[in-house]
Design an enzyme around this catalytic site. Structure first.
Site: not given
Length: 280
Positions: A2-3, A55, A94, A113, A266
């Site tokens: 998420p940005e 962020k 999760h 994660r 990237r």
């Protein structure tokens, strides 16, 4: 990951739902997710404001700030009073942490994660987090300033334009998706060396960054696999993307196939026809 637009969408979601509510319980089901070396206890305190920089989402209680960093796959989901709790694996498979308010409303931190973090600091001391302390100006905040932006770029003459835009010390909140899209709109190849790009073209980038981010916020952010807002809803800006994850498809402007390369470590997409390389 998420940005800025995704985190801002979450902030806007939550502002009308949990502001001025009293926190009665903070539970961590995955210990490393909760960073609280001082043993601070926000329970019994009222949420006074929700802020964001880059962020990072900041929940300011009376005496404690909870800093939320979603990292790669974190989600911050709202559950209204009386709703079924997200310990149901179908709702939050999760589940890592949960904040429960006095009226029964809950915030659930779900993260596949386990890279995301909830960090607690005394109110006004968020600077103790090294990543937060090193942030540059927020791209849609009041400190977004052309002269400051230009000076930061000029101190990186060996960098590519995309490498500079991904540096959170230059602009807080911009990541891979929006860097590619900004540079497509500016007509500049992501691997163009900063030292070769004319100042008027850098000014174009400066102007495009906040306008594109606000456009994405208006559409709820970008969703591919993991990102959803606090209601579990996907954003829609992916429908407006011109180059990101479009390799092999025709450019929306000229029809030339979009290409992919590596820039600043990237995966990077660009149109070889519409974006200038500035190599000479």
């Amino acid at each position: 990951m998420p940005e800025l637009p995704e985190v801002e969408s979450i902030r806007q979601n939550l502002e009308g739902l949990i502001l001025h509510k009293e926190l009665c319980r903070l539970e961590a089901y995955t210990p490393e997710v909760l960073v609280n070396p001082e043993g601070l206890d926000p329970c019994g305190q009222t949420l006074q404001s929700l802020d964001r920089k880059g962020k990072y989402l900041l929940l300011h209680f009376d005496q404690v700030t909870i800093m939320v960093h979603l990292r790669m796959t974190g989600k911050l989901l709202f559950e209204g009073p009386g709703s079924d709790p997200a310990c149901d694996p179908g709702l939050a498979p999760h589940l890592r942490a949960r904040l429960t308010f006095k009226d029964g409303a809950r915030l659930v931190f779900d993260d596949v994660r386990r890279f995301g973090r909830l960090s607690l600091f005394p109110l006004g001391e968020s600077w103790r987090d090294p990543g937060f302390a090193s942030l540059g100006p927020d791209a849609i905040g009041p400190d977004w300033d052309w002269e400051d932006f230009l000076a930061k770029l000029q101190r990186r003459p060996r960098s590519t334009i995309k490498g500079a835009l991904l540096d959170q010390k230059v602009v807080a909140g911009l990541g891979n998706i929006y860097a590619d899209e900004v540079l497509f709109r500016a007509g500049i190849r992501p691997d163009a060396p900063l030292a070769k790009i004319p100042e008027d073209q850098l000014r174009k980038v400066y102007d495009l960054v906040p306008s594109l981010l606000r456009e994405s916020i208006g559409l709820g952010g970008t969703s591919f696999r993991d990102y959803v807002n606090s209601f579990g809803q996907k954003g829609h800006f992916q429908l407006a993307l011109a180059v990101y994850q479009k390799e092999g498809l025709p450019c929306v402007k000229c029809g030339t196939p979009i290409k992919k390369m590596q820039v600043a470590g990237r995966g990077t997409r660009y149109c070889p026809q519409c974006q200038k390389a500035y190599t000479s």
